[in-house]
Enzyme design. Structure first.
Site, mmCIF file in Angstrom:
data_model
loop_
_atom_site.group_PDB
_atom_site.id
_atom_site.type_symbol
_atom_site.label_atom_id
_atom_site.label_comp_id
_atom_site.label_asym_id
_atom_site.label_seq_id
_atom_site.Cartn_x
_atom_site.Cartn_y
_atom_site.Cartn_z
ATOM 1 N N MET A 41 -5.213 -6.638 10.195
ATOM 2 C CA MET A 41 -5.518 -5.596 11.163
ATOM 3 C C MET A 41 -6.510 -4.626 10.553
ATOM 4 O O MET A 41 -6.370 -4.239 9.404
ATOM 5 C CB MET A 41 -4.264 -4.840 11.569
ATOM 6 C CG MET A 41 -4.517 -3.940 12.785
ATOM 7 S SD MET A 41 -3.238 -2.735 13.031
ATOM 8 C CE MET A 41 -4.181 -1.240 12.802
ATOM 9 N N ARG A 94 -3.738 -1.080 -7.160
ATOM 10 C CA ARG A 94 -2.968 -2.329 -7.154
ATOM 11 C C ARG A 94 -3.419 -3.176 -8.334
ATOM 12 O O ARG A 94 -4.494 -2.920 -8.889
ATOM 13 C CB ARG A 94 -3.171 -3.096 -5.841
ATOM 14 C CG ARG A 94 -4.608 -3.426 -5.569
ATOM 15 C CD ARG A 94 -4.780 -4.113 -4.218
ATOM 16 N NE ARG A 94 -6.207 -4.279 -3.945
ATOM 17 C CZ ARG A 94 -6.681 -4.707 -2.777
ATOM 18 N NH1 ARG A 94 -5.857 -4.988 -1.784
ATOM 19 N NH2 ARG A 94 -7.983 -4.857 -2.605
ATOM 20 N N CYS A 119 6.814 -38.578 -18.021
ATOM 21 C CA CYS A 119 5.454 -39.003 -18.347
ATOM 22 C C CYS A 119 4.628 -39.263 -17.099
ATOM 23 O O CYS A 119 3.589 -39.883 -17.161
ATOM 24 C CB CYS A 119 5.467 -40.233 -19.246
ATOM 25 S SG CYS A 119 6.201 -41.678 -18.472
ATOM 26 N N HIS A 136 -5.961 -44.258 -8.950
ATOM 27 C CA HIS A 136 -6.411 -44.720 -10.267
ATOM 28 C C HIS A 136 -7.525 -43.844 -10.806
ATOM 29 O O HIS A 136 -7.484 -43.368 -11.947
ATOM 30 C CB HIS A 136 -6.876 -46.176 -10.155
ATOM 31 C CG HIS A 136 -7.409 -46.713 -11.440
ATOM 32 N ND1 HIS A 136 -8.753 -46.683 -11.759
ATOM 33 C CD2 HIS A 136 -6.778 -47.255 -12.504
ATOM 34 C CE1 HIS A 136 -8.920 -47.198 -12.963
ATOM 35 N NE2 HIS A 136 -7.737 -47.567 -13.435
ATOM 36 N N LYS A 161 0.833 -1.214 0.000
ATOM 37 C CA LYS A 161 0.000 0.000 0.000
ATOM 38 C C LYS A 161 0.862 1.256 0.000
ATOM 39 O O LYS A 161 0.656 2.166 -0.816
ATOM 40 C CB LYS A 161 -0.914 -0.028 1.227
ATOM 41 C CG LYS A 161 -1.824 1.179 1.354
ATOM 42 C CD LYS A 161 -2.600 1.180 2.675
ATOM 43 C CE LYS A 161 -3.776 0.242 2.639
ATOM 44 N NZ LYS A 161 -4.911 0.796 1.843
ATOM 45 N N TYR A 178 11.006 -33.250 -23.481
ATOM 46 C CA TYR A 178 9.553 -33.112 -23.552
ATOM 47 C C TYR A 178 8.900 -33.469 -22.231
ATOM 48 O O TYR A 178 9.513 -34.119 -21.388
ATOM 49 C CB TYR A 178 8.966 -33.972 -24.679
ATOM 50 C CG TYR A 178 9.037 -35.461 -24.421
ATOM 51 C CD1 TYR A 178 8.030 -36.119 -23.695
ATOM 52 C CD2 TYR A 178 10.103 -36.215 -24.895
ATOM 53 C CE1 TYR A 178 8.103 -37.475 -23.445
ATOM 54 C CE2 TYR A 178 10.181 -37.580 -24.655
ATOM 55 C CZ TYR A 178 9.179 -38.202 -23.919
ATOM 56 O OH TYR A 178 9.248 -39.537 -23.671
ATOM 57 N N ARG A 219 -3.111 2.733 8.879
ATOM 58 C CA ARG A 219 -3.354 1.399 8.302
ATOM 59 C C ARG A 219 -2.058 0.604 8.268
ATOM 60 O O ARG A 219 -0.995 1.147 8.030
ATOM 61 C CB ARG A 219 -3.854 1.517 6.863
ATOM 62 C CG ARG A 219 -5.229 2.104 6.676
ATOM 63 C CD ARG A 219 -5.528 2.117 5.182
ATOM 64 N NE ARG A 219 -6.913 2.478 4.916
ATOM 65 C CZ ARG A 219 -7.311 3.719 4.602
ATOM 66 N NH1 ARG A 219 -6.437 4.707 4.542
ATOM 67 N NH2 ARG A 219 -8.593 3.956 4.345
ATOM 68 N N SER A 230 12.294 -42.056 -20.223
ATOM 69 C CA SER A 230 11.133 -41.285 -19.830
ATOM 70 C C SER A 230 11.027 -41.418 -18.314
ATOM 71 O O SER A 230 10.958 -42.534 -17.797
ATOM 72 C CB SER A 230 9.886 -41.824 -20.525
ATOM 73 O OG SER A 230 8.763 -41.086 -20.088
ATOM 74 N N GLY A 262 -7.465 -8.778 6.457
ATOM 75 C CA GLY A 262 -7.996 -9.070 7.783
ATOM 76 C C GLY A 262 -6.945 -9.136 8.859
ATOM 77 O O GLY A 262 -7.243 -9.494 9.994
#
Lengths: 909, 909
Positions: free
Chosen positions: A117, A362, A853, A477, A36, A873, A106, A786, A115
Site C-alpha cells: 500500500m 531496520r 550423500c 545428470h 515499522k 555427517y 502508512r 549412507s 508495494g
C-alpha cells in the site's frame, strides 16, 4: 523496558503511542505493531528524535475483517487520545486552520511487504489549513504543492481514482504555461492545479474531496486495512507464505518536511557499506527535498560524508560539510542505533529547518560479501558473539563468494532462461557435443549446450566452462555433475531448440551457431548473449575466520562426493573431512576403460566377463590409490557399480557403428545387447546391488581393487587408509547378507595375499523406502548407512528427477510443494523415512555411523534436518562443502538453543 | 490317547514302538516321529493291522549331527528293546538262521521329502538267514531274489556303490542264460547272482558285504541320518523352506511280502477318486508282487473294485473278486481311516498269504476339481464342518476350474517357455500385430504373439484367444490385461525371436510363420506346437455351494477391476460386489476417442484442449452409464486419467505418418510433441493426479462424465448409483485438497444443472510411500483409500515391474525374494506401508472405507494380509473374483481361529 507514552485503561489497547522520548511499544512487539511501528516505538523510547505519532495494532486490523469491516467501539476514543498527545507534543492542532498538524498514514505489517500500500502524506490539509501551512512555512508555493500532492495520493490510495487523470491535469497546466518541469510552477499555479484536482474528484465520485481532517484520517485508516486484502497483497503473501491472520498495523505520524528550504534535507543511510561490508557510514541525502525526490532520481543525491565525496570526486558538499552540526548529531544517533540493535541498520531521516528527525530504522539488506565481513567485524569488535556471527551469514549465499559472478552493473541480453542448476557464471563459445568441448575447450573457453547430458559427456563437461541443457531439473545428470565439478550450469532451458547436427540452436526467434559466444549465469538460470564482465571470487581472511568459528561449533562432519583427483583435492581445500560418495562407475567412462566395460557387457557368460574385468582391475586400483592418498587417512566411501549396464553401451545405429569401428566389437551384437538391456524405467531397473547379485564377479573385482589400493597405501607408510565399501539400492536384509559375504570373502583373500590388515567397513546406501523400513534387519550386516536422498526422494514421491521438470513449477505455483523436494529434503515424507531408518539402524547396531550423500547434503535446510536426526555427517559436492560447514554450525547452534529452551521449560514446569 | 506299546524309563525316549494294536506315538507327533512314523503309530493304536516296528526320533537325528555323527549312548539299548518287542510280536528272530525276522528301514521327515533317501528292504538277510527264509516261504527262488534285491539296495543306499554295476552283472547273467526277463531266472540263477554281487562289493570296497544283521541295521540307520545332509535333501529343503533343524526320523518295520504266491498282493488306494473327487474307493493292486512292481509298470495293476473293473472293461479280476474276504476287511479299514482322519486318504497295503497289512496312510493329493467335490461332499455327509470344507480348497487352484485346460493325457511339444501370466489354455493361428488379431480373430481363433504389448494393443488382445510376449513379467501390461480379460497368456518367453515384419518367429532352431497353429498353456507358461485337446471348465453345483458357504463366512467384500461392459458382466457373474477400479483412460484407446485424445494432447493451450474434451465427454458418459447400470447399485470406483500423455501418441516415424494420414493431424507436430513428452522413467513421470493438477480441464471433463452418468442412471429409476471418484498417484495432502475442490465443484455444478443429488464419494489411491506416510493428512479430504499395491510395490522396492524380469529369477534362486513381490504382497515392507496408511487414515477419519485394487487383490496370501489389516474390500480381475471370495473366507476363518487362540491364552494367563 520502554518508557510508556500513554496510560489507557480500556480492556483492549488498540493504539500505541510513540515520540517525545517515550513509547508504549518497542522493537519486540513486531507482531502487534508491525515492523515499522515497533522500530519507531523503540527509537522513541531510546530518546531519539522521532516525529511523534501512534500505531493502530494488527489486532484492530483482524477485528476489522472479523466484524464485517467495522472498527472496535473504543478505537475512535483511543485514536483521539493519541492524536491529542501528538498535538500537545508538536504544539499544533489537527485541523487547526492557523496552526495545522499534518500527519502521514502508512501500513506496516510484521514482515516487510513492499508495494502493498502506498503511503498517504500531508493528511490534514484542506482549503483552510493549507493557508495556515503557508503562513507557518512562510512559503505559499510549498503549501499548495503539498496540498496538491496530498489530494493526488489520497484520491488514488483511499478514494481509488486513477493517478493518470491527475497527471494529465498537471501536464495540461504545464502546456498552458509553456513549461516542462514542476519547479517552474509558482504558488498560484499550484493553487489552480488544486482547484482542478478537486473538480476532477467531484466529477468522478459525485462527491467533493473530503475537507474534514477526521474524515480524511478514518478514510486512510480504513484504506490501509482494506489494502491487506487487495490482490497484490494476497499474491505477495502466498508467494512468501505469510499468513493472512497476521494483519497489518497502521502508523499515523506527524509530518516533518525536508523540503522547507536550504536548512532542510532528507536522506537514507546504512551504518556500514551494504555492498562491501566496510565499517563506514554509507548513504546519500538531498537538501530541500522530500523522500520521494531521492527515489525519483530527478536530482542526484550527495554522499553523507566528506571522505565519500572526495573518493567519488564530487564537488557538491556532503552532509558532513553542508550541515556539520546536524551531521554530528546524526552520526552519533546512527552509531547508537547500530550498537543498540547489534546489527547494520538501514535508516531514513529528515532534517526540517536544521532539526534532525529519524523516520525509520531496520536491519539493512546486504550482499553475501558484506554479510560475511560485517559478521566477522562485529564479532571482532565485540559487538556480537562468534556464535551470532555464524548465524548472521546465509550459508547458501556463500555460493556467490566461491564462483565468478556477473558484474551487477553489466547489461544482460537474455537468450533463454532455465533452472539455476549450478552457481557461478561463465563465458565461452558454443559447442554442441562433448567431443567438441574436449577438442575446443583445450584451446579456448567453451560452453557445452546439450539437449541433456549423460555419463558419456563427463569429459566434455569437465573441459567446458559451463553447461546448458534444454531438458532436466535441478538434480538431472547435468546439474549434479556440474555442481560436483564447480562448473556453472543452466538446466531445463526449454526454450532452446537445439539442432546439434546442424550446429545451431534457436530461441526467441533468433539462431545461435556453434562458435558464437554466450555467457551463462548459473546462479539465476540465465543464458545471455555475448561476453559479459565478471567479478572473480576472493576467499578473504574473513571467510577463513568464519569457517574456523563454524568448524569449532558444528557436530556434523562434512564430506564431499568426489570421483576425480581434482574433485578430491578441491574438496580437501574447501575443508572436507573425507569422501562420502565415490561413484566407482564414473571411472568406467574413461576411454580406455569403456572398451573393456563394453566387452564385459557383451560377454555371454561369467568366464567371458572375467577377462575384461581383469583388465579393469589395475585401472580401478590406481584410481582408488590416488583418492585414498589425497584423503590422507580421512574415510572414503566407495559405492560399487550402480547404473544399469545399458548406460555404458552406444544406442543409436550411428553410435554403434562408430564404436564397433573404433573397438573392433561386433556391431550387430552391440545393437542387440543394447536392445536387450533397454529398460522402460531405468531408475527402477537392473542396477545397484541387483547387478552385484546377478554378476558377483563385477563387485568382486571392485572390492579387490579397493582393498588392494588400501593395501598399497598402507604399505607406503602414509596415514592408515579408511575405505568404506558401500552397497547401493539395497531393499532387503537378504541382499545385504549376500553382499557382506562377498565383500568380506574377497577382502580377506586380498589381505591374506598381501599380508596387510585393512580397517575397512561395509555398509548400505539407504535410498529405497523398503530399505528404510527394513533398516533394523539390514543393519545386522551393514556397519554404516549412507542415506541416498536423491533416489529416496524419487521413490518415496514416485517422481523421476529427470522428468519432474514438466510439472514441478506448476506444483510450486499451486502450493503443492513449498520447495523443490530434490533441493530441500521433504521432512514429513522422505525425512520421516530417513528418521525411521536411522532409529531402526541404531536400535539394531548402537552407535552405527550414519550419513547422507544425496544432493541434500549441501542444502542448509536439509542439513538442519540431518542435525535433528543425529546423523554423523553430510556429504555434498566439493563446491558446497563450505556451505555445509556453515549450515552444520548453524544447525548445531539451533539445536543447542532448542535444548536450552526445553531445559528452561522443564525447570519452569 | 494312544495305547502305549512299551514302557521305557530312560531320561530321553529316542525310540517309539508301534504295532500289535498299540503304539507309543500318534498322528499328532509328526515333529518327533516324522509323517510316516506318526501315521504308522496312529494306525497301530487304532488297532489296524500294521506290521510291527519302531521309529527312531528326529531328536536322535539332531543329536547325531550335533555330536559329530555319533548316536546317543542309550540309543542302542532302546533299539534292542524295541527290536525284541517286534520279534515277540511276529514270532521271529532278527538274525535267526531258522526263523529270520526281516525289516525295512526308511527315512521319514516331518514334511514329505520325496527322493531324499531310498528305502532299504529285506534287511536282516545274509548267507544263513536266506536259507531260513527259503524254508519259511517254501520258495527258494523268492528267498534268493529277495537277498539279491537287498544286496543291491543296501550297497547303493548304505555303502554308496553305483547301482549300474549290479545291473550289468544281472544283464551279463541273462545274456549267458539267453533270457531277457527277470522272471526267467530260477533259484540257482539268483543264488549265482548273489555270489557275483557279493564279489563285486568285496572288489569295490575291499571288505565283504556285511553279514551281521546288527551291523546291517546300524549301517542303515546311519545312512538315513546322513541322507538328511546330502545335496538332494539340502536343495529340496532350501526350495521348500524346510529348516535343517527339523531332522529326519528312521522307521524300522518288520517286512511283509506281497510276492509270496497267489494269496499275496500289494496295492495302493485312495478313499475317494483323486481326479474327480467321486466318493468311491479308487486304486489298484497286483497279486504276487512287491510295491516296486506296481510302480515299475511291467505288469498292469488291476482295479480294486468290481465296479471299476467293469467300467474299464477289464477281464482280470478285481481285488473285490479275487480275494473277497481280505477285500471286505480292507474296505472296512479304509472307511475307518477316512472317518478317523476326516479326509481322503492315500493308502499303501500288502496282503501276505491272505493276511492284510497296512503300510502307510496319508492325506491324498487331489486335483482342484476333486478337492472341491470332496470338501463339499464331506461337509454334506457331516464328516467335516462347512468351515473346514472352505479351508480344504486351495483358492489358487480354482483358476483351473474357471478356464479351459489342456487335457492332461495329451502330448505336448514345447516351442518355448515363459511365465504363467494368465491361466487357461488356448489354441489358434499365430498373428504378430494387434490389427491382424482384430481382423483374423473375427474369423477364426488366433494367438497374438508380440515382443511386448502396449495399451494400443488392447483391442487386438481382446480379439485373440491368447497372448504370448517375449518380454515382460507377471505384472507386465500383457499379463495384467490378459488376466483382466480372462485370456490365456504366456509372458517373457525370451527364447522367442520375433520378426513381426517378416511374419515369423524363431525358437529352439525352428521357424514358425504367421498362420501356423499353436497352443498356449497360460497356467504353466508353455507355448506348444499345433492344436491340443482341451478340457472345458464346468462350474458345478459344488462350486456354487462352496462359494455360498465362503460368502457367508467372509468379512472382506470382493470387487473387480473392470473397464468394459463385458468385464463388468463377467465380474458380476463371478460374484463381484462392485468395481474397485475403472481405469477410465482405457476407453481413450478406442479408435474414435483416440483421435480426440490426440488432438487434445497436441493443443497448445487450455482452450485448445477444451474443444476435443467436449467431444470425449459424451462417450465417457455413455461408458460410465453402462458400467453403473451393470453394477446395479454396487459401488463403482472411477480412477481418473493415470498414464502419461505420451502413451496416447504414436512414437516411430512410421506410426506417426500413418496416424497423420488417418486423422489429418500434423505429422511434424505429432512427432515433436511425442519427443517433448518422452520420459526417462514414465512410471515416475507426469502422470496420475499430476496431470489433473497441470490440466484441470481433463479431470473436470471426467468428473462431469461420471456425475452426469450417475444422474442419468438415477433418473432412470434403477438402483441408486454409487460412484466413487478416485484420484491417483497422490503424494501430498495439498494435491488431494486441490483435487477434492475440483471434484466437488464440478459435481455440484452438474447436480444443480440436472436437479439430481448423487451420493458420490471422493478418495485417493494410495500407491506411493509418501502417500502412506501422509495418509492422516490426505484422509482429511479423501473419503476413502484404495491401496494401489502394484505401484506401491514398484516405488517401495524401487523396482519397475516391466524391467524386473532380468533379475527376479536370480533373486528368487538366491533367496532374496521368497515370492515375486508383484504376485504376493511383501508384508514387511509394502505391507507395512499399507498398514501404516490404513491406521493413519482411520485415525484421521474413523471408519473410512479402505480397499486394495492392485494385482494382489486376487492373491490368497495377500488377501489374508488385507484381512489382518482390516481393509473393507479387495478388488481383482474378474476371473479371480471366485478365488478372492474363497481366500477372503479362509482369511476370516484364520482370523477367528487366531482370535479364539488369543482369548484362550488370555484365559490361561
Amino acid at each position: 523496558m520502554t518508557k510508556a507514552a500513554t496510560t489507557i485503561s480500556t480492556r483492549t489497547r488498540w493504539v500505541y503511542a510513540f515520540g517525545g522520548g517515550a513509547a508504549d511499544g518497542g522493537a519486540h512487539m513486531k507482531e502487534l505493531l508491525g515492523g515499522k511501528g515497533a522500530n519507531l516505538a523503540e527509537m522513541s523510547a531510546l530518546g531519539l528524535p522521532v516525529p511523534p505519532g501512534f500505531t493502530i495494532t494488527t489486532e484492530a486490523c483482524n477485528h476489522y475483517f472479523d466484524k464485517g469491516r467495522t472498527h472496535p467501539g473504543d478505537l475512535a476514543e483511543q485514536v483521539s487520545a493519541a492524536l491529542a498527545r501528538v498535538e500537545a507534543l508538536v504544539g499544533k492542532g489537527f485541523g487547526d486552520a492557523a496552526n495545522p498538524l499534518l500527519v502521514s498514514v502508512r501500513s506496516g505489517a510484521r514482515a516487510s511487504m513492499p508495494g502493498m500500500m502506498d503511503t498517504v502524506l500531508n493528511l490534514g490539509l484542506n482549503d483552510q489549513t493549507v493557508e495556515g501551512l503557508a503562513r507557518l512555512a512562510g512559503d505559499r508555493r510549498f503549501a499548495f504543492d503539498s496540498y496538491r500532492r496530498f489530494i493526488q495520493m489520497y484520491s488514488n490510495v483511499v478514494l481509488g481514482l486513477d493517478h493518470h487523470m491527475f497527471e494529465e491535469i498537471l501536464d495540461d497546466k504545464k502546456d498552458v504555461l509553456g513549461v516542462t518541469i514542476d519547479t517552474a510552477l509558482g504558488a498560484d499555479d499550484w493553487r489552480a492545479v488544486v482547484a482542478d484536482y478537486k473538480a476532477e474528484v467531484l466529477r468522478e465520485l459525485g462527491e467533493p474531496f473530503p475537507q474534514d481532517p477526521q474524515a480524511q484520517l478514518w478514510g486512510a485508516i480504513g484504506a490501509v486495512f482494506d489494502s491487506w486484502m487487495n490482490d497484490r497483497a494476497q499474491f505477495y503473501r502466498r508467494l512468501h507464505d505469510i499468513p493472512e491472520a497476521w494483519g497489518t498495523a497502521v502508523n499515523v505520524q506527524s509530518m516533518v518536511f525536508g523540503n522547507m528550504g536550504e536548512t532542510s534535507a532528507t536522506g537514507v543511510a546504512f551504518t556500514r557499506n551494504p555492498s562491501t561490508g566496510e565499517n563506514r557510514l554509507y548513504g546519500e541525502f538531498l537538501i530541500n527535498a522530500q523522500g520521494e525526490d531521492v527515489v525519483a532520481g530527478i536530482r542526484t543525491p550527495q554522499p553523507l560524508t566528506r571522505a565519500a565525496r572526495e573518493e567519488m570526486g564530487e564537488t557538491a558538499p556532503s552532509m558532513e560539510e553542508a550541515m556539520p552540526e546536524v551531521y554530528g548529531q546524526f552520526s552519533e544517533v546512527v552509531g547508537r542505533l547500530e550498537r543498540h540493535y547489534r546489527d547494520m541498520q538501514d535508516i531514513e531521516f529528515t532534517v526540517e529547518r536544521g532539526r534532525l528527525y529519524m523516520l525509520q530504522t531496520r536491519g539493512g539488506k546486504r550482499t553475501a560479501k558484506a554479510a560475511l565481513k560485517i559478521a566477522v567485524d562485529m564479532a571482532t569488535e565485540g559487538l556480537i558473539t562468534r556464535d551470532e556471527a555464524i548465524l548472521r551469514v546465509d550459508p547458501a549465499s556463500l555460493d556467490q563468494l566461491l564462483h565468478p559472478t556477473i558484474d551487477p552493473n553489466a547489461e544482460r541480453e537474455i537468450i533463454a532462461t532455465g533452472l539455476p542448476a549450478s552457481p557461478g557464471a561463465a563465458t565461452g563459445k558454443i559447442v554442441f557435443t562433448a567431443e567438441a568441448a574436449e577438442r575446443e575447450g583445450a584451446l579456448e573457453p567453451v560452453i557445452l549446450v546439450r539437449e541433456e547430458t549423460s555419463p558419456e559427456d563427463i569429459r566434455g563437461m569437465d573441459a567446458a566452462r559451463g553447461v546448458v541443457t534444454a531438458r532436466g531439473g535441478m538434480t538431472s545428470h547435468a546439474a549434479v555433475v556440474a555442481r560436483g565439478m564447480g562448473r556453472a550450469c543452466v538446466c531445463g532451458a526449454a526454450e532452446l531448440v537445439i539442432d546439434a547436427k546442424a550446429g545451431e540452436m534457436r530461441a526467441r526467434g533468433r539462431v545461435w551457431r556453434e562458435g558464437d559466444v554466450i555467457t551463462i549465469d548459473g546462479s539465476l538460470g540465465e543464458v545471455l548473449a555475448g561476453s559479459i564482465a565478471m567479478i572473480e571470487p576472493e576467499l578473504s581472511g574473513d571467510f577463513r575466520l568464519l569457517m574456523g568459528w563454524a568448524d569449532a561449533v558444528r557436530r556434523l562432519k562434512v564430506r564431499a562426493n568426489a570421483e576425480t583427483p581434482l574433485d578430491a583435492r578441491t574438496a580437501r581445500q574447501f575443508g572436507a573431512e573425507g569422501i562420502g560418495l565415490v561413484r566407482t562407475e564414473h571411472m568406467f567412462f574413461d576411454e580406455d576403460r569403456l572398451a573393456a566395460v563394453r566387452e564385459m557387457i557383451l560377454a555371454d557368460d561369467e568366464a567371458g566377463r572375467r577377462a575384461p574385468l581383469e583388465r579393469i582391475l589395475p585401472m580401478q586400483r590406481g584410481d582408488f590409490v590416488e583418492l585414498l592418498n589425497i584423503m590422507d587417512g580421512y574415510p572414503v566411501t566407495f559405492r560399487l557399480l550402480d547404473p544399469p549396464l545399458h548406460e555404458f553401451l552406444p544406442h543409436t545405429e550411428a553410435e554403434v557403428a562408430a564404436v564397433a569401428q573404433a573397438t573392433g566389437l561386433d556391431a550387430a551384437k552391440l545393437l542387440r545387447r543394447a536392445a536387450e538391456l533397454r529398460e522402460t524405467n531405468p531408475m527402477l531397473g537392473h542396477r545397484g546391488c541387483r547387478l552385484g547379485i546377478s554378476y558377483p564377479e563385477i563387485y568382486e573385482m571392485q572390492v579387490r581393487a579397493i582393498i588392494e589400493a588400501a593395501c598399497e597405501v598402507a604399505a607406503s607408510g602414509k596415514a592408515a587408509p579408511a575405505p568404506e565399501i558401500m552397497h547401493t539400492l539395497v531393499a532387503k536384509a537378504e541382499e545385504m547378507n549376500i553382499l557382506r559375504g562377498l565383500t568380506d570373502r574377497v577382502a580377506k583373500q586380498v589381505m591374506s595375499e598381501r599380508g596387510v590388515t585393512i580397517n575397512y567397513t561395509v555398509g548400505a546406501m539407504i535410498e529405497l523406502p523398503r530399505a528404510a523400513l527394513a533398516a533394523g534387519e539390514i543393519a545386522k550386516s551393514a556397519e554404516f548407512f549412507s542415506f541416498g536422498t536423491n533416489d529416496l526422494t524419487q521413490t518415496t514421491f514416485g517422481i523421476s528427477r529427470d522428468d519432474s521438470g514438466r510439472f514441478l513449477n506448476t506444483y510450486i505455483d499451486k502450493g503443492v510443494f513449498e520447495k523443490d523436494p530434490f533441493v530441500s529434503i521433504d521432512a514429513e515424507g522422505v525425512g520421516a523415512l530417513v528418521r525411521l531408518g536411522a532409529e531402526r539402524g541404531r536400535a539394531a547396531r548402537p552407535g552405527m555411523k550414519l550419513g547422507i550423500c544425496g544432493e541434500h547434503g549441501g542444502d542448509p535446510a536439509s542439513i538442519a534436518f540431518c542435525e535433528s536426526v543425529g546423523l554423523d555427517y553430510v556429504s555434498c559436492s566439493a563446491y558446497r562443502v563450505p556451505i555445509a560447514r556453515l549450515a552444520a554450525a548453524q544447525a548445531a547452534l539451533g539445536a543447542r538453543a532448542a535444548a536450552s529452551q526445553a531445559a528452561l521449560s522443564v525447570r519452569k514446569d
